[in-house]
Motif scaffolding. Structure first.
Motif, PDB file in Angstrom:
ATOM      1  N   ALA A  83       0.832  -1.856  -0.166  1.00  0.00           N
ATOM      2  CA  ALA A  83      -0.143  -0.671   0.160  1.00  0.00           C
ATOM      3  C   ALA A  83       0.699   1.032   0.230  1.00  0.00           C
ATOM      4  O   ALA A  83       0.362   2.209  -0.776  1.00  0.00           O
ATOM      5  CB  ALA A  83      -0.732  -0.080   0.802  1.00  0.00           C
ATOM      6  N   MET A  84       1.760   1.665   0.493  1.00  0.00           N
ATOM      7  CA  MET A  84       2.302   2.673   0.541  1.00  0.00           C
ATOM      8  C   MET A  84       3.003   2.405  -0.455  1.00  0.00           C
ATOM      9  O   MET A  84       3.653   3.983  -0.692  1.00  0.00           O
ATOM     10  CB  MET A  84       3.443   2.536   2.158  1.00  0.00           C
ATOM     11  N   THR A  85       4.246   1.954  -1.133  1.00  0.00           N
ATOM     12  CA  THR A  85       4.842   1.636  -1.941  1.00  0.00           C
ATOM     13  C   THR A  85       4.124   1.555  -3.180  1.00  0.00           C
ATOM     14  O   THR A  85       4.363   3.142  -4.231  1.00  0.00           O
ATOM     15  CB  THR A  85       5.517   0.302  -2.537  1.00  0.00           C
ATOM     16  N   GLY A  86       2.303   1.379  -3.406  1.00  0.00           N
ATOM     17  CA  GLY A  86       1.312   1.385  -4.787  1.00  0.00           C
ATOM     18  C   GLY A  86       1.098   3.300  -4.895  1.00  0.00           C
ATOM     19  O   GLY A  86       0.778   4.008  -5.347  1.00  0.00           O
ATOM     20  N   VAL A  87       0.734   3.597  -3.284  1.00  0.00           N
ATOM     21  CA  VAL A  87      -0.070   5.152  -2.957  1.00  0.00           C
ATOM     22  C   VAL A  87       1.270   6.200  -3.682  1.00  0.00           C
ATOM     23  O   VAL A  87       1.233   7.517  -3.865  1.00  0.00           O
ATOM     24  CB  VAL A  87      -0.153   4.804  -1.556  1.00  0.00           C
TER      25      VAL A  87
END
Length: 112
Positions: A83-87
Motif C-alpha cells: 500500500a505504501m509503495t503503491g500510493v
C-alpha cells in the motif's frame, strides 16, 4: 508492539522513496504498453523483499524464545508495504505528469 512492527517501522521510509521514484519513472516513460504490469510486479516483488527482514527478525526472536511468530503481523506488514509503495507511486505519477507535462486530461491543458 511486536518485533515485526518494530523492524517494519524502520524500513517504511524506503517504500516511500522507492514509490515516488517509480511514479516519476512512470511519468517520464509512459509510452510502453507493458509498463503498468512491470510496475505492479515491481511493487509486489519489492514489498516481498522488504517484508523478509521483519519476518526474519520475528523468526529469530521466536527461536530465542522472546515472542511468538504471528503470521498475521507478517501478512499485515506485506500489505502495508504494498500500500505504501503503491500510493507513493500514484503520487509520483501525478506530480511527475504535472511537472513533465506527459499527461493532458480531456485533450486540454490542466491550467489555462
Amino acid at each position: 508492539m511486536g518485533r515485526v512492527y518494530t523492524v517494519f517501522d524502520k524500513f517504511s521510509i524506503i517504500c516511500i522513496f522507492v514509490g515516488l521514484a517509480l511514479g516519476l519513472y512512470l511519468a517520464t516513460h509512459n509510452s510502453d504498453s507493458d509498463l503498468w504490469m512491470k510496475a505492479i510486479s515491481f511493487i509486489l516483488a519489492f514489498s516481498l523483499v522488504l517484508t523478509v527482514a521483519p519476518a526474519f527478525s520475528a523468526i529469530l526472536a521466536a527461536i530465542r524464545g522472546d515472542e511468538k511468530i504471528s503470521i498475521f503481523e507478517i501478512v499485515e506488514a506485506f500489505l502495508l508495504n504494498v500500500a505504501m509503495t503503491g500510493v507513493c507511486t500514484a503520487f509520483g505519477l501525478v506530480f511527475g505528469s504535472l511537472i513533465f507535462g506527459s499527461i493532458i486530461p480531456s485533450n486540454s491543458v490542466i491550467f489555462k
